[in-house]
Design a protein around this motif. Structure first.
Motif, PDB file in Angstrom:
ATOM      1  N   UNK A   1       0.833  -1.200   0.000  1.00  0.00           N
ATOM      2  CA  UNK A   1       0.000   0.000   0.000  1.00  0.00           C
ATOM      3  C   UNK A   1       0.871   1.255   0.000  1.00  0.00           C
ATOM      4  N   UNK A   2       1.917   1.273   0.817  1.00  0.00           N
ATOM      5  CA  UNK A   2       2.833   2.419   0.848  1.00  0.00           C
ATOM      6  C   UNK A   2       3.471   2.641  -0.523  1.00  0.00           C
ATOM      7  N   UNK A   3       3.892   1.560  -1.171  1.00  0.00           N
ATOM      8  CA  UNK A   3       4.504   1.663  -2.498  1.00  0.00           C
ATOM      9  C   UNK A   3       3.498   2.192  -3.523  1.00  0.00           C
ATOM     10  N   UNK A   4       2.279   1.657  -3.503  1.00  0.00           N
ATOM     11  CA  UNK A   4       1.245   2.095  -4.441  1.00  0.00           C
ATOM     12  C   UNK A   4       0.893   3.566  -4.218  1.00  0.00           C
TER      13      UNK A   4
ATOM     14  N   UNK B   1       2.648  10.563  -5.940  1.00  0.00           N
ATOM     15  CA  UNK B   1       3.905  11.180  -6.388  1.00  0.00           C
ATOM     16  C   UNK B   1       4.622  11.901  -5.251  1.00  0.00           C
ATOM     17  N   UNK B   2       4.583  11.282  -4.086  1.00  0.00           N
ATOM     18  CA  UNK B   2       5.328  11.755  -2.920  1.00  0.00           C
ATOM     19  C   UNK B   2       5.547  10.549  -2.014  1.00  0.00           C
ATOM     20  N   UNK B   3       6.615  10.567  -1.228  1.00  0.00           N
ATOM     21  CA  UNK B   3       6.883   9.405  -0.370  1.00  0.00           C
ATOM     22  C   UNK B   3       5.783   9.174   0.663  1.00  0.00           C
ATOM     23  N   UNK B   4       5.317   7.953   0.740  1.00  0.00           N
ATOM     24  CA  UNK B   4       4.349   7.553   1.757  1.00  0.00           C
ATOM     25  C   UNK B   4       4.960   6.362   2.493  1.00  0.00           C
TER      26      UNK B   4
END
Length: 89
Positions: free
Chosen positions: A12-15, A21-24
């Motif tokens: 989910x973090x990668x998706x 278009x920002x780090x999650x």
């Protein structure tokens, strides 16, 4: 491929990183997808498509329920439940 909660959260973090278009990173179960991460229906669909590509998640639009998209926990439960249903089908 059967996943555990941490695998789903990582995917989910990668998706979300790709879609927004920002780090999650560092998502916890109580993070609200719409309120905290500012997702909308378009970014939610993009996230689902990214998860289809990355973890093989197959979602029937008829099965989508707004309650499944409230928080990281509710969405993770949805993914795990959906995968379990697909494995047992």
């Amino acid at each position: 491929m059967t996943m555990d909660r941490q695998n789903v959260v990582t995917a989910l973090e990668t998706a979300l990183t790709d879609v927004l278009e920002r780090p999650v990173t560092g998502l916890t179960g109580d993070v609200k997808l719409f309120d905290d991460l500012h997702l909308d229906s378009t970014t939610m669909l993009e996230m689902l498509m990214a998860l289809e590509d990355s973890i093989g998640l197959v979602v029937d639009p008829e099965d989508l329920d707004a309650d499944d998209f409230v928080s990281v926990d509710t969405f993770t439960d949805f993914v795990l439940r959906t995968q379990l249903e697909q494995v047992s089908a």
